[in-house]
Design a protein around this motif. Structure first.
Motif, short mmCIF file in Angstrom:
data_model
loop_
_atom_site.label_atom_id
_atom_site.label_comp_id
_atom_site.label_asym_id
_atom_site.label_seq_id
_atom_site.Cartn_x
_atom_site.Cartn_y
_atom_site.Cartn_z
N LEU A 212 0.88 10.62 0.55
CA LEU A 212 2.24 10.81 0.03
C LEU A 212 3.26 10.81 1.17
O LEU A 212 4.36 10.28 1.02
CB LEU A 212 2.33 12.11 -0.77
CG LEU A 212 1.67 12.10 -2.16
CD1 LEU A 212 1.65 13.50 -2.74
CD2 LEU A 212 2.40 11.14 -3.08
N ALA A 213 2.88 11.42 2.30
CA ALA A 213 3.77 11.41 3.47
C ALA A 213 3.97 9.98 3.98
O ALA A 213 5.08 9.59 4.36
CB ALA A 213 3.19 12.29 4.57
N ALA A 214 2.87 9.19 3.97
CA ALA A 214 2.98 7.79 4.41
C ALA A 214 3.86 6.98 3.45
O ALA A 214 4.63 6.11 3.87
CB ALA A 214 1.60 7.17 4.52
N SER A 217 7.59 7.36 3.98
CA SER A 217 8.12 6.68 5.17
C SER A 217 8.41 5.20 4.95
O SER A 217 8.97 4.54 5.82
CB SER A 217 7.14 6.84 6.34
OG SER A 217 5.93 6.12 6.08
N ILE A 218 8.03 4.67 3.79
CA ILE A 218 8.30 3.26 3.48
C ILE A 218 9.79 3.09 3.19
O ILE A 218 10.39 3.89 2.47
CB ILE A 218 7.46 2.79 2.27
CG1 ILE A 218 5.96 2.90 2.58
CG2 ILE A 218 7.80 1.34 1.89
CD1 ILE A 218 5.06 2.64 1.39
N LEU A 222 13.17 -1.89 0.48
CA LEU A 222 12.16 -2.85 0.01
C LEU A 222 11.99 -2.76 -1.50
O LEU A 222 11.88 -3.78 -2.19
CB LEU A 222 10.82 -2.59 0.71
CG LEU A 222 10.78 -2.81 2.23
CD1 LEU A 222 9.44 -2.34 2.79
CD2 LEU A 222 11.00 -4.28 2.56
N TYR A 223 11.97 -1.52 -2.02
CA TYR A 223 11.86 -1.34 -3.47
C TYR A 223 13.11 -1.85 -4.19
O TYR A 223 13.02 -2.43 -5.28
CB TYR A 223 11.63 0.14 -3.80
CG TYR A 223 10.30 0.67 -3.32
CD1 TYR A 223 9.13 0.41 -4.03
CD2 TYR A 223 10.21 1.44 -2.17
CE1 TYR A 223 7.91 0.91 -3.60
CE2 TYR A 223 9.00 1.94 -1.73
CZ TYR A 223 7.84 1.66 -2.44
OH TYR A 223 6.64 2.14 -2.01
N PRO A 243 0.52 -2.05 1.00
CA PRO A 243 0.63 -2.54 2.38
C PRO A 243 1.30 -1.54 3.31
O PRO A 243 1.00 -1.47 4.50
CB PRO A 243 1.48 -3.81 2.23
CG PRO A 243 1.26 -4.26 0.84
CD PRO A 243 1.11 -3.01 0.04
N GLY A 244 2.22 -0.71 2.74
CA GLY A 244 2.92 0.28 3.56
C GLY A 244 2.04 1.41 4.05
O GLY A 244 2.33 2.03 5.07
#
Length: 331
Positions: A212-214, A217-218, A222-223, A243-244
Motif C-alpha cells: 500500500l505504501a508503494a 508513491s505512484i 498517470l491515473y 508495474p508501479g
C-alpha cells in the motif's frame, strides 16, 4: 542581467566540480554535524536497536566454532572435545535430518507460493475501496491476526475445525457439502492444507502495508491520463499499479527466498500432534529434538548454520538473476 546571473551560476558549478577530496569530506562532515544536532533524538533512539543487533547477530559468531566440537556447556569452549568435521558428517548421515529438510523445503515452497501473492491481491483490493472509513476499519481487522501468537492462532483453529462441533464442519454439513466432519487438524493431508491457509490468514493483512505504501508513491497523474484515455479500473490496475510496485515485489520476493530453508518452531509445535508427525517434522523440530532438548548444541549449530548459508546463497542467486533480467536487485 540574466547573462551575469547565468555566468555566476556556472562559476559556482565549476568551483564545486574542482573541489578536492579533502574539501568534500569537510563539507560532508559539517553537514553530518548539522544533521546530528538537528535530529540527535532520533540517533539516541537508534542506540538500543543497534545494540540488540550487535549482541544477538554478531556477538554470537564466535560460538559457531561449536560445529567443530562436541560442545558441553559445563566444560566450556576450552575443555570441550575438538572433533573436526565429525559433527557435520554425523548430521548429514542422519536420515531424520533429510526427512526434516525435505518437509521444510516442500512446506516453505508451498507457503511462498500461496502466501506471497495474497498481500499483493489484498493491497490492490484495498486500494480500490472508495469509502475511507470502511477502508480503515477493514485494514485494522486484517492487521490484527499478525499480533496474535501462533499458540492463540492454533487454539482458534482447533475450535473452528473440530470434526463435530467446529464452525467450518457445521456449516459444510448444513450446506450438504459433506456428510460427516473432516479431521482438519488430525489427518496429515487436511492438516497440511489447514496449516498453510492459517499461515496466509495470519500474515496477509500485515504484508499489505508495504505494498500500500508503494502504491501511494505512484504518480497520480498517470491515473488521470489513463482516465482521459478511457481506461477502466482493471486496466489502470494492470498497466499502472502493478508495474508501479514491481520493484517492491521483486525485493520482497528475494527476501522471502532467503527464508525457504527456515521453519517456525512455535507454529509447528502449536499445530503439531502425533497423527501429523510425518509432515510436522521440519528443521525447527529437528533442531529442538536432536539438539537443544538433548543438550547437543553442536548439532543444533550445524543445522542452523546450514540453514543460514543456503538462505544466503538463494538470496545472492535471486539478486543476480533479477539484475540479469534488468530489474533492481536487493544487494
Amino acid at each position: 542581467m540574466k547573462k551575469s546571473k547565468k555566468n555566476s551560476e556556472a562559476a559556482v558549478a565549476a568551483s564545486s566540480i574542482t573541489l578536492s577530496k579533502e574539501e568534500r569530506r569537510e563539507i560532508n562532515r559539517r553537514e553530518w554535524k548539522k544533521a546530528f544536532k538537528r535530529d540527535w533524538q532520533l540517533y539516541v533512539l537508534l542506540i538500543f536497536p543497534i545494540m540488540c543487533v550487535l549482541l544477538f547477530k554478531f556477538a554470537a559468531y564466535p560460538g559457531m566454532r561449536m560445529i567443530f566440537m562436541d560442545y558441553k556447556p559445563a566444560l566450556g569452549y576450552d575443555r570441550s572435545k575438538w572433533v573436526g568435521f565429525d559433527m557435520i558428517l554425523k548430521v548429514f548421515k542422519d536420515a531424520d535430518f533429510f526427512r526434516a529438510l525435505k518437509n521444510s523445503i516442500i512446506f516453505n515452497f508451498l507457503d511462498l507460493l500461496i502466501s506471497f501473492p495474497m498481500p499483493i491481491v489484498l493491497a490492490l483490493m484495498l486500494n480500490e475501496l472508495r469509502f475511507p472509513k470502511f477502508k480503515k476499519v477493514t485494514q485494522t481487522l486484517l492487521y490484527l491476526p499478525h499480533f496474535l501468537s501462533w499458540v492463540i492462532v492454533a487454539s482458534i483453529s482447533y475450535v473452528f475445525f473440530k470434526p463435530s462441533t467446529g464452525l467450518v464442519n457445521v456449516i459444510l454439513m448444513d450446506w450438504g457439502v459433506i456428510d460427516q466432519g473432516i479431521h482438519f487438524l488430525t489427518e496429515k493431508w487436511h492438516w497440511a492444507v489447514t496449516y498453510l491457509l492459517m499461515g496466509v490468514w495470519q500474515g496477509m493483512g500485515w504484508g499489505t502495508i508495504i505494498y500500500l505504501a508503494a502504491i501511494t508513491s505512484i504518480n497520480g497523474e498517470l491515473y488521470e491520463a489513463a482516465t482521459v484515455d478511457g481506461a477502466n479500473r482493471w486496466q489502470k490496475m494492470w498497466h499502472i499499479t502493478l508495474p508501479g510496485i514491481k520493484g517492491t515485489t521483486i525485493t520482497l520476493l528475494i527476501m522471502q527466498l532467503g527464508r525457504i530453508m527456515g521453519s517456525n518452531f512455535e507454529r509447528l509445535d502449536s499445530f503439531g500432534n502425533v497423527n501429523v508427525k510425518d509432515f510436522q517434522y521440519q528443521l525447527a523440530i529437528y533442531i529442538y529434538e536432536k539438539g537443544l532438548s538433548g543438550g547437543n548444541y553442536s548439532r543444533a549449530t550445524v543445522v542452523s548454520l546450514f540453514q543460514s548459508l543456503v538462505g544466503m546463497i538463494l538470496v545472492i542467486a535471486a539478486d543476480k538473476f533479477a539484475k540479469l533480467i534488468g530489474e533492481d536487485g536487493l544487494i
